[in-house]
Scaffold this active site. Structure first.
Site, PDB file in Angstrom:
ATOM      1  N   SER A 109      23.055   5.836  31.830  1.00 43.98           N
ATOM      2  CA  SER A 109      22.501   6.612  30.590  1.00 43.98           C
ATOM      3  C   SER A 109      23.147   5.943  29.352  1.00 43.98           C
ATOM      4  CB  SER A 109      22.842   8.186  30.587  1.00 43.98           C
ATOM      5  OG  SER A 109      22.152   8.862  29.574  1.00 43.98           O
ATOM      6  N   ASP A 228      11.586  11.495  32.618  1.00 43.54           N
ATOM      7  CA  ASP A 228      12.623  11.666  31.635  1.00 43.54           C
ATOM      8  C   ASP A 228      12.099  12.561  30.511  1.00 43.54           C
ATOM      9  OD1 ASP A 228      15.120  11.783  30.144  1.00 43.54           O
ATOM     10  OD2 ASP A 228      15.511   9.673  30.894  1.00 43.54           O
ATOM     11  N   HIS A 298      15.785  12.426  34.233  1.00 37.86           N
ATOM     12  CA  HIS A 298      16.859  11.931  33.758  1.00 37.86           C
ATOM     13  C   HIS A 298      18.155  11.706  34.689  1.00 37.86           C
ATOM     14  CE1 HIS A 298      19.252   9.590  30.485  1.00 37.86           C
ATOM     15  NE2 HIS A 298      20.099  10.278  30.801  1.00 37.86           N
TER      16      HIS A 298
END
Length: 317
Positions: A109, A228, A298
């Protein structure tokens, strides 16, 4: 991963710095940078490192930390000056003997754009292959939309977005430092000192070293999560961004009519790519940019990371 090995792994790392594994010359070392809400030696990061070690026995793994204390390191993912954190991390990496000949890197991330910033600004020792999972290379451009006709929500949402470009937020809130609002680009370009920098968006301050360093990578592997909804837009993982809306299709239109359609400018259509501000086009044209997907929300990696880590970590490419 066997339970006994997991327990041994956790016991070892409860009392040492977050430098993981043993160094073997023929296995290129690895640097990990965790994502938002995590810390350098959380149980999840330790398990991820141990599973990588199963693929590459003997690999030396360093897990990036801003603070050795796990709670403080987690908080540093929310609060702090990213440019200062990068400088601190780069100085620590440079001081680790096992990394002095270079390493591969994995960013989870927001850790992905932070590692890209390391490559562009420092890269001593150099990164060979960089894999980023669900990273926000073109920033995040929105917070969740309000329901249609929910004007009170819309007012609060607009106020929050306006505050993100204040001096305090840009110096102290990590996510604000990569918030790129297509409806307020002028404020973004004026206030932001992290994402505008690593993307070389300010013409008078473009740094040719950034482009040279990024283009020196063997491979840049960009992983997008298909479902996501945390990182908006998800295409930021592939250097995609939202198109600047027209006056006939703007945020107020979405609030009133409930439209959530977004036009995405994809990587190869970005001025950043076409004019090669950061070396991305040069790297891509020699086959060094790899676009991959993981099915899911995600950071729901499942096992899709295994092939990438097998192929791009440890010195195989």
């Amino acid at each position: 991963m066997k339970l006994t090995w997991s327990l041994v792994f956790l016991n070892i790392f409860s009392c040492v710095l977050p430098t993981i594994g043993l160094s073997i010359k023929h296995v290129r070392p690895l640097v990990l940078w965790h994502g938002l809400g995590d810390s350098h030696s959380s149980p999840g990061m330790l398990e991820f490192a141990s599973r990588i070690e199963e693929l590459h026995p003997g690999i030396f793994i360093h897990s990036v930390y801003v603070d050795e204390d796990l709670d403080k390191d987690r908080n540093a993912g929310f609060y702090g000056n990213v440019n200062e954190q990068l400088e601190l991390v780069a100085s620590r990496i440079a001081a680790i003997p096992e990394l002095e000949s270079g390493f591969d890197a994995i960013g989870l991330s927001q850790g992905g754009q932070f590692l890209r910033a390391y490559v562009e600004r420092y890269n001593k020792p150099p990164v060979h292959n960089l894999i980023t999972f669900g990273s926000q290379h073109m920033g995040i451009s929105d917070i969740p939309l309000c329901r249609p006709y929910d004007f009170l929500c819309q007012v609060a949402r607009r106020a929050a977005k306006e505050a993100v470009y204040g001096k305090w937020a840009q110096a102290n809130l990590v996510q604000a430092q990569y918030f790129r609002d297509p409806t307020n680009l002028e404020a973004y370009l004026s206030a932001n000192h992290f994402l505008t920098s690593i993307n070389n968006e300010i013409p008078v301050s473009r740094n040719s070293t950034y482009a040279k360093n990024l283009a020196s990578l063997n491979n840049l592997v960009l992983v997008l999560f298909t479902e996501d909804k945390t990182a908006v837009p998800k295409e930021s993982a592939w250097f995609g961004s939202e198109e600047v809306p027209t006056e006939f299709h703007n945020e107020e239109h979405q609030a009133i009519f409930g439209s959530t359609s977004r036009t995405i400018i994809h990587m190869r259509s970005q001025p950043l790519y076409q004019e090669d501000w950061i070396g991305l086009r040069q790297l891509d044209e020699r086959g060094g940019v790899v676009l991959e997907t993981c099915v899911g929300e995600h950071m729901q990696m499942g096992d899709c990371w295994k092939r990438l880590v097998r192929d791009y970590v440890g010195g195989s490419q």
